[in-house]
Design a protein around this motif. Structure first.
Motif, PDB file in Angstrom:
ATOM      1  N   GLY A 255      22.290  14.610 -29.771  1.00 40.06           N
ATOM      2  CA  GLY A 255      23.349  14.694 -28.775  1.00 40.06           C
ATOM      3  C   GLY A 255      23.761  13.344 -28.210  1.00 40.06           C
ATOM      4  O   GLY A 255      24.126  13.251 -27.035  1.00 40.06           O
ATOM      5  N   TRP A 260      25.147  11.152 -33.989  1.00 39.71           N
ATOM      6  CA  TRP A 260      26.389  11.757 -34.493  1.00 39.71           C
ATOM      7  C   TRP A 260      26.986  10.871 -35.583  1.00 39.71           C
ATOM      8  O   TRP A 260      27.439  11.342 -36.624  1.00 39.71           O
ATOM      9  CB  TRP A 260      27.389  11.939 -33.340  1.00 39.71           C
ATOM     10  N   HIS A 279      25.793  16.992 -26.085  1.00 40.52           N
ATOM     11  CA  HIS A 279      26.321  15.653 -25.788  1.00 40.52           C
ATOM     12  C   HIS A 279      26.737  15.549 -24.321  1.00 40.52           C
ATOM     13  O   HIS A 279      27.421  16.420 -23.796  1.00 40.52           O
ATOM     14  CB  HIS A 279      27.531  15.349 -26.667  1.00 40.52           C
TER      15      HIS A 279
END
Ligand SMILES: [Zn+2]
Ligand SMILES: [Zn+2]
Length: 356
Positions: A255, A260, A279
């Motif tokens: 997150g 990512w 996130h």
């Protein structure tokens, strides 16, 4: 009763609270026997969910603390007048998602978005499971009878960690036999993705984390390759391990932007990127490079619609969820448990169990 209560940023107090009572006829009161702490609880303590206070103030004019926790097992103490499936004395697993079962979203198995006040509410919009007793709304649809041959620690993991990993990571990621899978983040949910992902016989599972202890644990649990992204360039290494093809499925289980970013750089054409991590901030999304690759990118909140299936898989001995439980504390030491979980990597902790 004793409970772990959230009051605000970094302010949680282990204190005396009144015992919950039945409010709706569909409620049950559960005497907790085992609970745990989730990364989400730490997020709440870091101030990621100011809506907890805001909603309480909107509804009642004040905020008097919220009992944390949305995971655990226990014994039914009392049921409301319309509860049919459970009675006093039944041992149960509590799902982190409460569901009315009749609204439009529940009928689509989108239980996390129940329109009648269900969804993820325990330890969030209502008092949770880090207490001697908890009130569980929509008991008939939100509790699971505890099978005799289910490990109790596995039972606790069935509340949230396993279904979240399986549904949002593995199912949304469409993991299939023979697939190459990369999981970024070897915390409890990432490990849950590994354990439930292996049920689908992928040919290669690459675990990526910055902690060597966690990576060693991942190898023991069946990861074929591991990458320490603190020491190596994770993207280059994944490409090396996959003949420069990338992976069929990349699962983001942290997150934050760097994890990512690894995921969006390693998925092969036609592949899946499933984001499980919660996130707190926006991330850079390379849509200008990715659009051409026929990717499926997914994210979401657990619906707990596979809890029953995972429970049977645990009972059959094919899913050793209990291996994720590394530490056990007495309820009176829950503050110590929080401390260990906050420093999980240093403490070699994965999931901490709390016995009541
Ligand atoms: Zn959780
Ligand atoms: Zn509903």
């Amino acid at each position: 009763m004793k409970a772990m209560v959230y009051y605000g940023d970094n302010d949680a107090r282990f204190e005396e609270r009144p015992r919950p009572e039945i409010i709706e006829p569909t409620d049950a009161i559960i005497r907790m026997t085992k609970t745990t702490i989730c990364g989400t609880d730490l997020g709440i303590l870091k101030g990621k969910n100011p809506e907890i206070e805001q909603t309480a103030i909107e509804k009642t004019g004040s905020f008097n603390g919220r009992i944390l926790g949305h995971e655990g097992i226990g014994i039914v103490e009392e049921v409301g007048s319309s509860v049919k499936n459970f009675k006093k004395g039944d041992k149960v697993v509590i799902s982190c998602v409460s569901r009315c079962g009749t609204c439009e979203n529940c009928q689509k198995q989108l239980y996390s978005h129940c329109l009648n006040g269900g969804g993820w509410i325990m330890g969030y919009m209502i008092d949770g499971t880090q207490a001697e007793y908890v009130r569980t709304p929509f008991a008939d649809n939100s509790l699971y009878a505890f099978p005799d041959n289910l490990d109790e620690k596995a039972g606790v993991l069935l509340s949230d960690a396993l279904p979240t990993a399986h549904e949002i990571g593995v199912q949304y990621g469409d993991v299939k036999p023979g697939d190459t899978v990369a999981i970024v983040g070897a915390g409890p949910v990432g490990m849950g993705c590994l354990l439930t992902g292996l049920l689908y016989s992928p040919s290669q599972v690459i675990m990526i984390d910055m902690d060597d202890n966690r990576l060693a644990m991942a190898r023991q649990m069946g990861a074929t390759d591991t990458i320490n992204s603190g020491k190596e360039n994770a993207v280059e290494k994944v490409m090396e391990l996959t003949n420069n093809r990338g992976v069929d499925c990349a699962i983001e289980a942290v997150g934050i932007e760097p994890t990512w970013d690894i995921c969006q750089k390693i998925v092969k054409a036609g592949g899946h990127l499933s984001n499980v991590g919660v996130h707190g901030k926006p991330v850079n999304f390379d849509i200008q490079k990715l659009w051409i690759d026929n990717l499926t990118i997914t994210t979401g909140l657990v619906n707990a619609n596979t809890t029953g299936m995972l429970m049977k898989t645990c009972c059959s001995g094919k899913l050793h969820a209990e291996d994720l439980a590394t530490h056990t504390f007495d309820f009176d030491d829950i503050e110590k448990a929080y401390d260990v979980f906050k420093h999980a990597a240093d403490q070699k902790a994965m999931k901490v169990m709390i016995d009541l």
